[in-house]
Write a protein that holds these residues in place. Sequence first.
Motif, PDB file in Angstrom:
ATOM      1  N   ASN A  10       0.855  -1.188   0.000  1.00  0.00           N
ATOM      2  CA  ASN A  10       0.000   0.000   0.000  1.00  0.00           C
ATOM      3  C   ASN A  10       0.894   1.243   0.000  1.00  0.00           C
ATOM      4  O   ASN A  10       1.819   1.349   0.801  1.00  0.00           O
ATOM      5  N   PHE A  11       0.590   2.177  -0.889  1.00  0.00           N
ATOM      6  CA  PHE A  11       1.378   3.407  -0.918  1.00  0.00           C
ATOM      7  C   PHE A  11       0.529   4.556  -1.432  1.00  0.00           C
ATOM      8  O   PHE A  11      -0.461   4.363  -2.134  1.00  0.00           O
ATOM      9  N   ILE A  12       0.939   5.738  -1.035  1.00  0.00           N
ATOM     10  CA  ILE A  12       0.309   6.965  -1.514  1.00  0.00           C
ATOM     11  C   ILE A  12       1.359   7.742  -2.292  1.00  0.00           C
ATOM     12  O   ILE A  12       2.418   8.071  -1.758  1.00  0.00           O
ATOM     13  N   GLU A  13       1.067   7.998  -3.560  1.00  0.00           N
ATOM     14  CA  GLU A  13       2.009   8.756  -4.376  1.00  0.00           C
ATOM     15  C   GLU A  13       1.762  10.248  -4.190  1.00  0.00           C
ATOM     16  O   GLU A  13       0.621  10.709  -4.211  1.00  0.00           O
ATOM     17  N   GLU A  14       2.850  10.981  -4.011  1.00  0.00           N
ATOM     18  CA  GLU A  14       2.796  12.437  -3.872  1.00  0.00           C
ATOM     19  C   GLU A  14       3.597  13.056  -5.017  1.00  0.00           C
ATOM     20  O   GLU A  14       4.803  13.268  -4.909  1.00  0.00           O
ATOM     21  N   PRO A  15       2.932  13.335  -6.146  1.00  0.00           N
ATOM     22  CA  PRO A  15       3.652  13.856  -7.311  1.00  0.00           C
ATOM     23  C   PRO A  15       3.879  15.359  -7.234  1.00  0.00           C
ATOM     24  O   PRO A  15       3.045  16.100  -6.697  1.00  0.00           O
ATOM     25  N   HIS A  16       5.016  15.791  -7.765  1.00  0.00           N
ATOM     26  CA  HIS A  16       5.357  17.211  -7.788  1.00  0.00           C
ATOM     27  C   HIS A  16       6.007  17.579  -9.118  1.00  0.00           C
ATOM     28  O   HIS A  16       6.649  16.751  -9.764  1.00  0.00           O
ATOM     29  N   THR A  17       5.842  18.836  -9.492  1.00  0.00           N
ATOM     30  CA  THR A  17       6.458  19.372 -10.695  1.00  0.00           C
ATOM     31  C   THR A  17       7.826  19.961 -10.353  1.00  0.00           C
ATOM     32  O   THR A  17       7.951  20.660  -9.346  1.00  0.00           O
ATOM     33  N   PRO A  18       8.858  19.677 -11.162  1.00  0.00           N
ATOM     34  CA  PRO A  18      10.116  20.390 -10.951  1.00  0.00           C
ATOM     35  C   PRO A  18       9.920  21.893 -11.122  1.00  0.00           C
ATOM     36  O   PRO A  18       9.138  22.303 -11.975  1.00  0.00           O
ATOM     37  N   PRO A  19      10.592  22.744 -10.354  1.00  0.00           N
ATOM     38  CA  PRO A  19      11.551  22.427  -9.287  1.00  0.00           C
ATOM     39  C   PRO A  19      10.906  22.310  -7.915  1.00  0.00           C
ATOM     40  O   PRO A  19      11.597  22.225  -6.902  1.00  0.00           O
ATOM     41  N   PHE A  20       9.555  22.295  -7.868  1.00  0.00           N
ATOM     42  CA  PHE A  20       8.867  22.327  -6.575  1.00  0.00           C
ATOM     43  C   PHE A  20       9.080  21.046  -5.768  1.00  0.00           C
ATOM     44  O   PHE A  20       8.927  21.062  -4.544  1.00  0.00           O
ATOM     45  N   CYS A  73       2.729  17.381 -15.000  1.00  0.00           N
ATOM     46  CA  CYS A  73       1.668  17.924 -14.134  1.00  0.00           C
ATOM     47  C   CYS A  73       0.572  16.954 -13.705  1.00  0.00           C
ATOM     48  O   CYS A  73      -0.364  17.375 -13.010  1.00  0.00           O
ATOM     49  N   LYS A  74       0.657  15.693 -14.064  1.00  0.00           N
ATOM     50  CA  LYS A  74      -0.406  14.774 -13.679  1.00  0.00           C
ATOM     51  C   LYS A  74      -0.458  14.608 -12.160  1.00  0.00           C
ATOM     52  O   LYS A  74       0.462  14.096 -11.539  1.00  0.00           O
ATOM     53  N   GLY A  75      -1.556  15.061 -11.556  1.00  0.00           N
ATOM     54  CA  GLY A  75      -1.783  14.846 -10.128  1.00  0.00           C
ATOM     55  C   GLY A  75      -1.043  15.771  -9.197  1.00  0.00           C
ATOM     56  O   GLY A  75      -1.144  15.624  -7.971  1.00  0.00           O
ATOM     57  N   VAL A  76      -0.303  16.742  -9.716  1.00  0.00           N
ATOM     58  CA  VAL A  76       0.482  17.612  -8.837  1.00  0.00           C
ATOM     59  C   VAL A  76      -0.415  18.676  -8.205  1.00  0.00           C
ATOM     60  O   VAL A  76      -1.522  18.938  -8.689  1.00  0.00           O
ATOM     61  N   PRO A  77       0.034  19.295  -7.108  1.00  0.00           N
ATOM     62  CA  PRO A  77      -0.765  20.356  -6.481  1.00  0.00           C
ATOM     63  C   PRO A  77      -1.108  21.471  -7.472  1.00  0.00           C
ATOM     64  O   PRO A  77      -0.304  21.822  -8.338  1.00  0.00           O
ATOM     65  N   ARG A  78      -2.288  22.036  -7.302  1.00  0.00           N
ATOM     66  CA  ARG A  78      -2.794  23.038  -8.240  1.00  0.00           C
ATOM     67  C   ARG A  78      -1.866  24.241  -8.354  1.00  0.00           C
ATOM     68  O   ARG A  78      -1.657  24.783  -9.445  1.00  0.00           O
ATOM     69  N   ILE A  79      -1.287  24.650  -7.243  1.00  0.00           N
ATOM     70  CA  ILE A  79      -0.415  25.826  -7.275  1.00  0.00           C
ATOM     71  C   ILE A  79       0.799  25.582  -8.166  1.00  0.00           C
ATOM     72  O   ILE A  79       1.295  26.505  -8.834  1.00  0.00           O
ATOM     73  N   GLU A  80       1.272  24.357  -8.229  1.00  0.00           N
ATOM     74  CA  GLU A  80       2.418  24.041  -9.076  1.00  0.00           C
ATOM     75  C   GLU A  80       2.036  24.129 -10.558  1.00  0.00           C
ATOM     76  O   GLU A  80       2.832  24.596 -11.389  1.00  0.00           O
ATOM     77  N   LYS A  81       0.827  23.689 -10.890  1.00  0.00           N
ATOM     78  CA  LYS A  81       0.345  23.825 -12.266  1.00  0.00           C
ATOM     79  C   LYS A  81       0.238  25.294 -12.662  1.00  0.00           C
ATOM     80  O   LYS A  81       0.585  25.680 -13.776  1.00  0.00           O
TER      81      LYS A  81
END
Length: 252
Positions: free
Chosen positions: A31-41, A130-138
């Motif tokens: 079981n895992f939760i993925e936390e995706p982020h956009t570079p450089p964030f 950008c798939k699934g990353v926080p809105r502010i990063e998009k």
Amino acid sequence: MNQQKPFRLITIPVSHYCEKVRWALTRMKFNFIEEPHTPPFHTFVTAKLGGKTTPILVTDMEVFTDSTDIFKYLDSIALNDHKLYPNNPELRQQVEELEELFDSQLGIATRRWGYSYINHNYKNIQRAWCKGVPRIEKILLPLIFPYMQKILKKRFDLTTESSQEAYAQIKIIFAKVSELLADGRNYLVGDKFSAADLTFAALAAPIIQPPEHPIKPRPLAEMPVKMASEIEEFRETPAGKFVLRLYRERNI
């Protein structure tokens, strides 16, 4: 292992090294939760965890900042049927040697090859990152895109010459894998799916663009002509067909 709490997997969505770990966690039934982020964030998160880049795996007890270290840890706690390394010492050594080859050479070459085609195109970068990353990063990505273009070009040595060198390096490794498969074997080492197979498929994905990849690839018709032609070329090799088969079986 009776897993009490889901692992955290810190990723850059399109990263093929992150895909390597994402696939392993899924296949090994963790079981895992993925936390995706956009570079450089992503660096704001990785720095707090003691790493510089992704993937990072966070467990109750430890933090792992390298895909191979993550594999070794997961294998040490996995059920026997889900392990990615053979018990036989000789076979295990073969798996580890191939994994190291793919990690240190193939992954670097396919990343350089891919970014050499898309680094100048905001739409392609946005789709990949950008798939699934926080809105502010998009929201902020368009503002930092020119800066990130320069960073990528420098960090991954994106030049015409280096792109051609990466292409040649990929051909050499694909030829080696095709030679291993020439005897009709189903997997690269032994008779079971292993870390060698998973690592090759995940790190070859940029130049194969398997339809089942979590970051759904663009149709070849929407890609630069030369890029699409090279993808089709590698898909037709025994090694390329092997990658496509493993991705078709990815969630079985």
